[in-house]
Design a protein around this motif. Structure first.
Motif, PDB file in Angstrom:
ATOM      1  N   LYS A 195      -5.275   7.496   3.656  1.00 43.95           N
ATOM      2  CA  LYS A 195      -4.488   6.877   2.591  1.00 43.95           C
ATOM      3  C   LYS A 195      -4.874   7.839   1.303  1.00 43.95           C
ATOM      4  O   LYS A 195      -4.181   8.520   0.320  1.00 43.95           O
ATOM      5  CB  LYS A 195      -4.865   5.780   1.553  1.00 43.95           C
ATOM      6  CG  LYS A 195      -4.495   4.518   2.479  1.00 43.95           C
ATOM      7  CD  LYS A 195      -5.126   3.605   2.127  1.00 43.95           C
ATOM      8  CE  LYS A 195      -4.271   2.342   2.845  1.00 43.95           C
ATOM      9  NZ  LYS A 195      -2.826   2.230   2.898  1.00 43.95           N
ATOM     10  N   ASN A 196      -5.964   8.693   0.962  1.00 46.53           N
ATOM     11  CA  ASN A 196      -6.268   9.527  -0.426  1.00 46.53           C
ATOM     12  C   ASN A 196      -5.033  10.584   0.033  1.00 46.53           C
ATOM     13  O   ASN A 196      -4.659  11.106  -1.174  1.00 46.53           O
ATOM     14  CB  ASN A 196      -7.586   9.710  -0.544  1.00 46.53           C
ATOM     15  CG  ASN A 196      -7.632  10.815  -1.453  1.00 46.53           C
ATOM     16  OD1 ASN A 196      -7.846  11.832  -1.551  1.00 46.53           O
ATOM     17  ND2 ASN A 196      -7.693  10.188  -2.829  1.00 46.53           N
ATOM     18  N   LYS A 197      -5.249  11.271   1.604  1.00 44.43           N
ATOM     19  CA  LYS A 197      -4.177  12.484   1.912  1.00 44.43           C
ATOM     20  C   LYS A 197      -2.836  12.112   0.877  1.00 44.43           C
ATOM     21  O   LYS A 197      -2.649  12.815   0.709  1.00 44.43           O
ATOM     22  CB  LYS A 197      -4.152  12.597   3.390  1.00 44.43           C
ATOM     23  CG  LYS A 197      -3.811  13.551   2.930  1.00 44.43           C
ATOM     24  CD  LYS A 197      -3.914  14.034   5.238  1.00 44.43           C
ATOM     25  CE  LYS A 197      -2.673  13.339   5.515  1.00 44.43           C
ATOM     26  NZ  LYS A 197      -3.303  13.481   7.055  1.00 44.43           N
TER      27      LYS A 197
ATOM     28  N   ASP B   5     -13.550   5.691   6.800  1.00 44.20           N
ATOM     29  CA  ASP B   5     -13.397   6.868   6.227  1.00 44.20           C
ATOM     30  C   ASP B   5     -11.641   6.676   6.197  1.00 44.20           C
ATOM     31  O   ASP B   5     -11.092   8.234   5.391  1.00 44.20           O
ATOM     32  CB  ASP B   5     -14.586   7.696   6.543  1.00 44.20           C
ATOM     33  CG  ASP B   5     -15.500   7.153   5.372  1.00 44.20           C
ATOM     34  OD1 ASP B   5     -16.184   6.415   4.510  1.00 44.20           O
ATOM     35  OD2 ASP B   5     -17.193   6.913   6.029  1.00 44.20           O
TER      36      ASP B   5
ATOM     37  N   ARG C 274      -9.489   5.324   6.943  1.00 44.68           N
ATOM     38  CA  ARG C 274      -8.457   4.548   5.604  1.00 44.68           C
ATOM     39  C   ARG C 274      -8.749   5.320   4.905  1.00 44.68           C
ATOM     40  O   ARG C 274      -7.444   5.287   3.961  1.00 44.68           O
ATOM     41  CB  ARG C 274      -8.429   3.324   6.513  1.00 44.68           C
ATOM     42  CG  ARG C 274      -7.659   2.692   5.518  1.00 44.68           C
ATOM     43  CD  ARG C 274      -7.469   0.884   5.486  1.00 44.68           C
ATOM     44  NE  ARG C 274      -7.245   0.535   4.983  1.00 44.68           N
ATOM     45  CZ  ARG C 274      -6.245  -0.398   5.082  1.00 44.68           C
ATOM     46  NH1 ARG C 274      -5.124  -0.191   6.227  1.00 44.68           N
ATOM     47  NH2 ARG C 274      -5.281  -1.000   4.322  1.00 44.68           N
ATOM     48  N   ARG C 275      -9.608   5.637   4.516  1.00 42.80           N
ATOM     49  CA  ARG C 275      -9.420   5.941   2.887  1.00 42.80           C
ATOM     50  C   ARG C 275      -9.008   7.935   2.719  1.00 42.80           C
ATOM     51  O   ARG C 275      -8.224   7.327   1.858  1.00 42.80           O
ATOM     52  CB  ARG C 275     -10.857   6.142   2.697  1.00 42.80           C
ATOM     53  CG  ARG C 275     -11.028   6.842   1.047  1.00 42.80           C
ATOM     54  CD  ARG C 275     -13.026   6.054   0.669  1.00 42.80           C
ATOM     55  NE  ARG C 275     -13.367   6.990   1.487  1.00 42.80           N
ATOM     56  CZ  ARG C 275     -14.120   8.138   1.497  1.00 42.80           C
ATOM     57  NH1 ARG C 275     -13.427   9.176   0.595  1.00 42.80           N
ATOM     58  NH2 ARG C 275     -15.211   8.538   2.919  1.00 42.80           N
ATOM     59  N   ARG C 276      -9.806   8.101   3.087  1.00 45.85           N
ATOM     60  CA  ARG C 276      -9.091   9.523   4.124  1.00 45.85           C
ATOM     61  C   ARG C 276      -7.711   9.648   4.006  1.00 45.85           C
ATOM     62  O   ARG C 276      -6.433  10.386   3.647  1.00 45.85           O
ATOM     63  CB  ARG C 276      -9.893  10.221   4.575  1.00 45.85           C
ATOM     64  CG  ARG C 276     -11.465  10.502   4.587  1.00 45.85           C
ATOM     65  CD  ARG C 276     -11.951  11.796   4.745  1.00 45.85           C
ATOM     66  NE  ARG C 276     -11.901  11.709   6.547  1.00 45.85           N
ATOM     67  CZ  ARG C 276     -13.323  10.519   6.703  1.00 45.85           C
ATOM     68  NH1 ARG C 276     -13.956  10.637   5.522  1.00 45.85           N
ATOM     69  NH2 ARG C 276     -13.430  10.563   8.022  1.00 45.85           N
TER      70      ARG C 276
ATOM     71  N   CYS D 168       1.124  13.302  -5.326  1.00 45.27           N
ATOM     72  CA  CYS D 168       0.245  13.143  -6.920  1.00 45.27           C
ATOM     73  C   CYS D 168       0.434  14.609  -7.055  1.00 45.27           C
ATOM     74  O   CYS D 168       1.265  15.009  -7.987  1.00 45.27           O
ATOM     75  CB  CYS D 168      -1.001  13.208  -6.693  1.00 45.27           C
ATOM     76  SG  CYS D 168      -2.018  13.703  -8.502  1.00 45.27           S
TER      77      CYS D 168
ATOM     78  N   ALA E 214      -2.406   9.501  -0.844  1.00 47.04           N
ATOM     79  CA  ALA E 214      -2.277  10.109  -2.780  1.00 47.04           C
ATOM     80  C   ALA E 214      -2.166  11.636  -2.869  1.00 47.04           C
ATOM     81  O   ALA E 214      -1.170  11.544  -4.003  1.00 47.04           O
ATOM     82  CB  ALA E 214      -3.424   9.279  -3.050  1.00 47.04           C
ATOM     83  N   ALA E 215      -3.200  12.058  -2.537  1.00 48.49           N
ATOM     84  CA  ALA E 215      -2.719  13.547  -3.051  1.00 48.49           C
ATOM     85  C   ALA E 215      -1.666  14.626  -2.803  1.00 48.49           C
ATOM     86  O   ALA E 215      -0.992  14.362  -4.167  1.00 48.49           O
ATOM     87  CB  ALA E 215      -3.546  14.743  -2.515  1.00 48.49           C
ATOM     88  N   GLN E 216      -0.746  14.283  -1.952  1.00 47.61           N
ATOM     89  CA  GLN E 216       0.664  14.683  -2.021  1.00 47.61           C
ATOM     90  C   GLN E 216       1.384  13.942  -2.612  1.00 47.61           C
ATOM     91  O   GLN E 216       2.372  14.857  -3.368  1.00 47.61           O
ATOM     92  CB  GLN E 216       0.652  13.938  -0.197  1.00 47.61           C
ATOM     93  CG  GLN E 216       0.183  14.802   0.895  1.00 47.61           C
ATOM     94  CD  GLN E 216       0.736  14.482   2.287  1.00 47.61           C
ATOM     95  OE1 GLN E 216       1.343  13.212   2.203  1.00 47.61           O
ATOM     96  NE2 GLN E 216      -0.028  14.756   3.399  1.00 47.61           N
TER      97      GLN E 216
ATOM     98  N   GLU F  62       1.041  -1.366   0.166  1.00 47.72           N
ATOM     99  CA  GLU F  62       0.120  -0.473  -0.442  1.00 47.72           C
ATOM    100  C   GLU F  62       0.930   1.148   0.437  1.00 47.72           C
ATOM    101  O   GLU F  62       1.822   1.309   0.506  1.00 47.72           O
ATOM    102  CB  GLU F  62      -0.914   0.064   1.207  1.00 47.72           C
ATOM    103  CG  GLU F  62      -2.324  -1.040   0.717  1.00 47.72           C
ATOM    104  CD  GLU F  62      -2.944  -1.210   2.131  1.00 47.72           C
ATOM    105  OE1 GLU F  62      -3.637  -1.793   2.034  1.00 47.72           O
ATOM    106  OE2 GLU F  62      -2.540  -0.215   2.858  1.00 47.72           O
TER     107      GLU F  62
END
Length: 634
Positions: free
Chosen positions: A523-525, A517, A519-521, A531, A527-529, A396
């Motif tokens: 990881k998305n954070k 949520d 966990r999702r947020r 990106c 991922a955003a970083q 991950e």
DNA sequence: GAGGTCTGTCATCGG
DNA sequence: CACCGATGACAGACC
């Protein structure tokens, strides 16, 4: 060997002559009223040792198109031709034309003048000396009278006289007298030119291969024409005409005076020579005949010589030589600029810092520019620092965590990054320093993550002194649930561990949804970083490319400017020499051809055609091909 | 207070 | 189908 060396060194230059002025053929049968035979015939036909019978004199007679030997003394020059063939046999680099001869023959009403004999300017026989003397006298006479190269002879006499096409006739005497002294200098100059013309020679060598095979059976060249530097410059510049311009010249006007300089015509097999060698009794009215052996096939000349002329001209003249060098310099400059840009513009400054030994700078943490989880989302229970650099075992936060793992230490990270980094493709080699402190929430074992959150929280509080108000909302929510895990751990734990945790904690649906949520947020954070980091890297990389391309553009603009200047200079030079050539030609009335009424047109197949200028344009295409009278051999 | 930047978050897409 | 990474878009915080 001395002659051979000179042939070798100056061969390419003289070869270029065939593309412009040598072997000029003028057909005047269509020029006058369509009925008359060719008024002017300048032929570099199958054999330059032979000339055609003046058609205007034998109009409507069977002998009108006979080919006559210019001069029996031309056999002297066959010796030099054989020497040339020997040189050619040595290899392709030597397979270049060496001597080019041109004769301008003019028959005027009988004034009691003497019949000119063909003279070899470079001959070495005893007769040549006499002929040279005659030539000098004639040149002097012409210089005084302004008649140029035209001889005045009796009307029933054949005049065949070699003459230099060079406009600087005054230099002929010097060339003749100091030929031996100049050989040294010419050889040196020729060697320099050959070194510069190596590319063009190679390009032409293929075309000359075929010519060489047939040239062995060919008669030697008639005479050598020493080219003055001015003509050398002109001929080299003359090749500068673009193909379009040249192709436009291939179409003849309705009533052209064609100067056929087909290179194939310049190459005549011995069999043809012997079979077609007549006794010349009458000279053509106008003839500028040349000898050259550089080409054997007009198609080749058109197909191969012209494209290669772009290379040949680079070394034939100082102008183009300079152009070549400068172009190469520009290219080199652009290449080095690009290399420099790629090397310096795409290397991550952090690697430079690392290479410079600046190990005190926090490598992973500073490089993130806020990409670590120490922001608002950083869990107070998270002990992660930049040096932790842990990630989930199952991959991950993949793609970037692997890099982090490989960079266990700054030195190792720097070395590994430097080893694997290559500025080959800017887009593909964006150095993503996505060391986003992906936390290693637990050990690889399934039981490793079962760690009391209180312990972790104590550690975090003791190390980082994170205030509760600095916790993220998700962290606060997780703490509100009373779970023994921080949001940081929830985000970074493996999927199976996360599912196992959800099962073991006996959470409600809302709590499960909350943890998912979180966990999702989380990881998305990350991922955003990642990106955003990639986006910044891409932007920086593109900026580097823009700089490189801008430098290339500047270099190309400079090259274009230089090329335009060279072309303009060559055009002007061509016009100037065209005036000179036309002034040396005479019509049937003995009047010199006016530059205002005639123009020299060079076609791609090596022909140089004198065309009358039209009111509209001198390059009007009519599709009427010039007749080649020399083909009408008896 | 406006504007820019940073960051987190959501929605969406594709693997 | 669930999961996950990537990414655009949006909003809030901050300067």
């Amino acid at each position: 060997m001395r002659h051979m060396k000179k042939y070798f060194t100056e061969g390419l230059i003289q070869f270029t002559i065939l593309l412009s002025l040598i072997g000029v053929r003028v057909d005047v049968d269509t020029y006058l009223n369509g009925y008359l035979s060719p008024l002017i015939e300048i032929d570099g036909g199958p054999s330059s040792a032979f000339i055609q019978t003046p058609f205007h004199l034998y109009r409507d007679t069977g002998a009108g198109h006979q080919v006559h030997l210019k001069c029996p003394e031309l056999d002297y020059y066959f010796t030099s031709r054989r020497l040339l063939n020997e040189v050619r046999a040595l290899g392709s680099p030597a397979r270049f034309p060496t001597h080019v001869s041109a004769w301008l023959v003019h028959v005027v009403p009988d004034d009691g003048s003497d019949v000119g004999e063909p003279h070899d300017q470079s001959g070495d026989s005893g007769n040549d000396e006499v002929n040279t003397e005659d030539l000098r006298d004639e040149v002097e006479n012409e210089r005084r009278t302004g008649e140029g190269l035209v001889l005045s002879v009796s009307q029933d006499q054949t005049i065949s006289r070699p003459c230099c096409v060079d406009e600087e006739l005054s230099k002929e005497d010097t060339l003749l007298n100091q030929e031996n002294e100049d050989d040294e200098v010419k050889n040196e100059r020729g060697q320099e030119e050959i070194s510069l013309d190596s590319v063009s020679q190679l390009t032409r060598s293929s075309a000359l291969e075929q010519e060489d095979s047939s040239s062995n059976a060919l008669p030697p060249p008639i005479s050598g024409l020493e080219l003055t530097p001015q003509w050398q410059d002109f001929l080299s510049e003359f090749d500068d005409f673009d193909s379009q311009r040249i192709s436009d010249l291939e179409v003849d006007l309705p009533n052209p005076i064609s100067y056929n300089v087909s290179l194939q015509d310049a190459m005549v097999t011995r069999g043809d020579s012997t079979s077609c060698r007549p006794t010349f009794s009458r000279a053509p009215l106008f003839r500028l005949e040349s000898t050259n052996s550089s080409h054997s096939d007009p198609s080749q000349s058109s197909a191969g010589a012209l494209p290669s002329s772009l290379f040949s001209l680079m070394g034939n003249s100082s102008l183009n030589e300079t152009s070549h060098l400068q172009v190469g310099g520009y290219l080199d400059e652009a290449v080095f600029e690009q290399i420099n840009m790629m090397d310096l513009g795409t290397i991550d400054p952090r690697m430079l810092d690392c290479l410079q030994g600046d190990m005190d700078t926090p490598w992973l943490e500073d490089s993130d520019s806020g990409l670590s989880l120490e922001s608002s989302s950083r869990s107070p229970a998270s002990p992660s620092t930049s040096s932790d650099s842990f990630c989930e075992d199952e991959g991950e936060a993949t793609g970037y965590s692997s890099e982090v793992e490989s960079l266990s230490s700054k030195e190792g990270a720097c070395a590994a990054t430097y080893r694997h980094w290559s500025p080959v493709n800017l887009n593909d080699n964006i150095w993503h320093d996505h060391t986003y402190s992906v936390p290693q929430a637990q050990n690889s074992t399934s039981t490793g993550w079962v760690q009391p959150i209180k312990v972790i929280k104590q550690e975090v509080m003791s190390e980082d002194e994170v205030e509760p108000e600095e916790m993220s909302r998700d962290e606060q929510r997780v703490q509100a649930l009373g779970l023994p895990f921080s949001a940081f751990q929830i985000v970074n734990m493996r999927v199976d561990d996360f599912l196992e945790m959800l099962d073991r904690q006996n959470l409600s649906v809302s709590e499960v949804m909350l943890l998912r949520d979180v966990r999702r947020r989380g990881k998305n954070k990350l991922a955003a970083q990642n990106c955003r980091k990639r986006k910044l890297d891409a932007i920086m990389s593109l900026q580097g490319e823009v700089e490189v391309l801008a430098a290339q553009r500047e270099a190309l603009l400079r090259q274009k400017s230089h090329t335009s200047k060279a072309l303009f200079s060559a055009t002007e030079h061509f016009q100037s020499l065209s005036r000179t050539v036309l002034s040396h030609l005479r019509d049937e009335y003995g009047q010199p051809l006016s530059y205002e009424h005639y123009a020299l047109q060079c076609s791609a197949n090596g022909r140089v055609v004198v065309q009358p200028r039209t009111n509209t344009t001198s390059r009007t295409m009519t599709g009427v091909k010039t007749k080649r009278k020399k083909d009408k051999k008896p």
